[in-house]
Design an enzyme around this catalytic site. Structure first.
Site, mmCIF file in Angstrom:
data_model
loop_
_atom_site.group_PDB
_atom_site.id
_atom_site.type_symbol
_atom_site.label_atom_id
_atom_site.label_comp_id
_atom_site.label_asym_id
_atom_site.label_seq_id
_atom_site.Cartn_x
_atom_site.Cartn_y
_atom_site.Cartn_z
ATOM 1 N N ASP A 111 4.606 -65.394 30.725
ATOM 2 C CA ASP A 111 5.181 -65.825 29.461
ATOM 3 C C ASP A 111 5.867 -67.171 29.719
ATOM 4 O O ASP A 111 6.108 -67.540 30.876
ATOM 5 C CB ASP A 111 6.191 -64.774 28.991
ATOM 6 C CG ASP A 111 6.982 -65.205 27.785
ATOM 7 O OD1 ASP A 111 6.383 -65.754 26.845
ATOM 8 O OD2 ASP A 111 8.218 -65.018 27.792
ATOM 9 N N ASP A 122 8.612 -68.905 27.230
ATOM 10 C CA ASP A 122 10.014 -68.956 26.804
ATOM 11 C C ASP A 122 10.851 -67.913 27.533
ATOM 12 O O ASP A 122 10.512 -66.729 27.571
ATOM 13 C CB ASP A 122 10.111 -68.709 25.297
ATOM 14 C CG ASP A 122 9.488 -69.841 24.493
ATOM 15 O OD1 ASP A 122 8.881 -70.742 25.105
ATOM 16 O OD2 ASP A 122 9.603 -69.819 23.256
#
Length: 415
Positions: free
Chosen positions: A201, A203
């Site tokens: 991922d 963020d």
């Protein structure tokens, strides 16, 4: 002493032969190992097993060897001579020697092999005692312990046999939470070293920021967007609906804000080291994001990532429209992209690693061979295979069995 491989189903010829365990302790210096085996060579013994370690300049060297045959025409045994010679050699170097008689090789390890990696900052004696006791409570045996790293955290690995991986994980997870440390339990075997694709991922994982909040700050609606983002990451809101609602607030921003946001992005500590090391060791690395290609494309170029996919902010006439284009990268989309990346990379899903922090990462974490929750929300920590709660992304390397020394060695490689 530790066996180097799983014992065969049928006994090995000579398993019941007399053997000697020769143990040497003392201040380390060059030539000790060669000197011991030079001494043993005079008695024509065979080497069954060797293990050596050095801790704070003190060596522990163990050699399991076959017992020497009696000298021809002698009423005594060569074993007595060997013992005397080894002790004399050790004393000449201010070392201690211990020799223990027995029969055969190491006893077979129990079925079920796992690697238990413990990350502490610091690692206390209380933690080590509790982890060891929990392993024993599952019926597991600790075959070996060694240190993977001493910074930025202390990382040690327990090689455990005799207990199922899932059973170990279920017992150690609550202990780790109680002790405030990170404990990862993965199955042993060649597959662990063969994990060749890592997908993250973006963020709050690869970077410290939530990209949409950076855009929102320029639009003057940061607090409103942050509240919706937090609810979505906790799994309280549908991600796609929340994405559209937040992006709509960005409508009218000048497209020049994209470059400004790119400059504001902060990589997570250890992110460069993680990606650089994986790449130099032959892994393929990708990112999937509920954020925006306007940022992930720049990260892909900067870090040399193999794969990247995210949502795309629509820009018309130099302005953000408040909409996104194309397929939405949501919870299900991240898992789908992991599968696609694995297929393109030619890597089985069992040999993939996924890293994330939010509820929309859960499908991806559960699809991967190893799912790592990184400083994650409680719902994610509970569902992932393992969790890392220190602020250094490169500690994930230790879960793959990569030591700090190997990380540093990889930095010396060209390319």
């Amino acid at each position: 002493m530790s066996a180097s491989q799983t014992p065969p189903a049928t006994p090995v010829p000579g398993d019941d032969l007399p053997t000697l365990l020769v143990k040497i302790f003392g201040k380390d210096r060059p030539g000790i190992t060669a000197g011991l085996f030079d001494t043993l060579a005079a008695y024509s013994v065979d080497v069954v097993d060797i293990e050596q370690m050095v801790t704070r300049g003190r060596i522990t060297l163990c050699a399991l060897v076959t017992a020497p045959s009696p000298a021809e025409g002698s009423s005594g045994t060569s074993e007595g001579d060997l013992r005397a010679t080894v002790h004399s050699w050790a004393e000449s170097l201010n070392l201690q020697a211990e020799i223990i008689s027995g029969r055969g090789d190491n006893r077979p390890r129990g079925t079920g092999r796992s690697h238990v990696t413990v990350l502490g900052h610091p690692l206390t004696a209380e933690t080590a005692a509790a982890i060891a006791a929990a392993i024993t409570a599952t019926g597991g045996n600790i075959d070996r312990i060694f240190r993977l790293a001493k910074y930025p955290v202390t990382a040690v690995e327990f090689a455990v046999s005799g207990a199922a991986t899932e059973a170990l994980r279920s017992v150690l997870a609550p202990e780790a939470a109680r002790l405030g440390v990170d404990v990862a339990v993965v199955a042993a075997g060649l597959q662990r070293r063969a994990q060749r694709l890592v997908v993250m991922d973006v963020d709050s994982t690869l970077i410290q920021d939530e990209v949409i909040e950076l855009f929102a700050a320029h639009a003057g609606c940061e607090a409103e967007v942050a509240e919706v983002t937090a609810a979505a990451m906790r799994g309280e809101l549908d991600f796609e609906q929340s994405l559209h609602a937040r992006v709509e607030l960005l409508g009218g921003l000048d497209a020049s804000v994209v470059e400004a946001v790119r400059k504001e992005v902060r990589l997570t500590p250890g992110a460069r080291t993680l990606v650089r090391t994986l790449k130099r060791l032959g892994y393929q690395v990708g990112v999937v994001s509920g954020g925006f290609t306007q940022v992930t494309d720049a990260l892909q170029e900067e870090l040399g990532l193999d794969f990247a996919s995210a949502n795309t902010l629509e820009i018309v006439d130099g302005k953000l429209t408040g909409r996104v284009t194309g397929d939405i990268v949501d919870r299900a989309g991240k898992a789908r992209l992991l599968r696609e990346f694995a297929q393109q990379a030619g890597v089985p899903l069992a040999q993939t690693v996924a890293i994330g922090d939010g509820a929309n990462d859960l499908d991806m974490l559960n699809t991967a061979g190893l799912g790592v929750a990184f400083n994650a929300k409680p719902v994610v920590r509970e569902a992932a295979h393992t969790a890392v709660n220190v602020p250094f992304l490169d500690t994930v390397l230790y879960l793959l069995g990569i030591t700090r020394e190997e990380v540093e060695a990889a930095d010396t490689l060209v390319g």
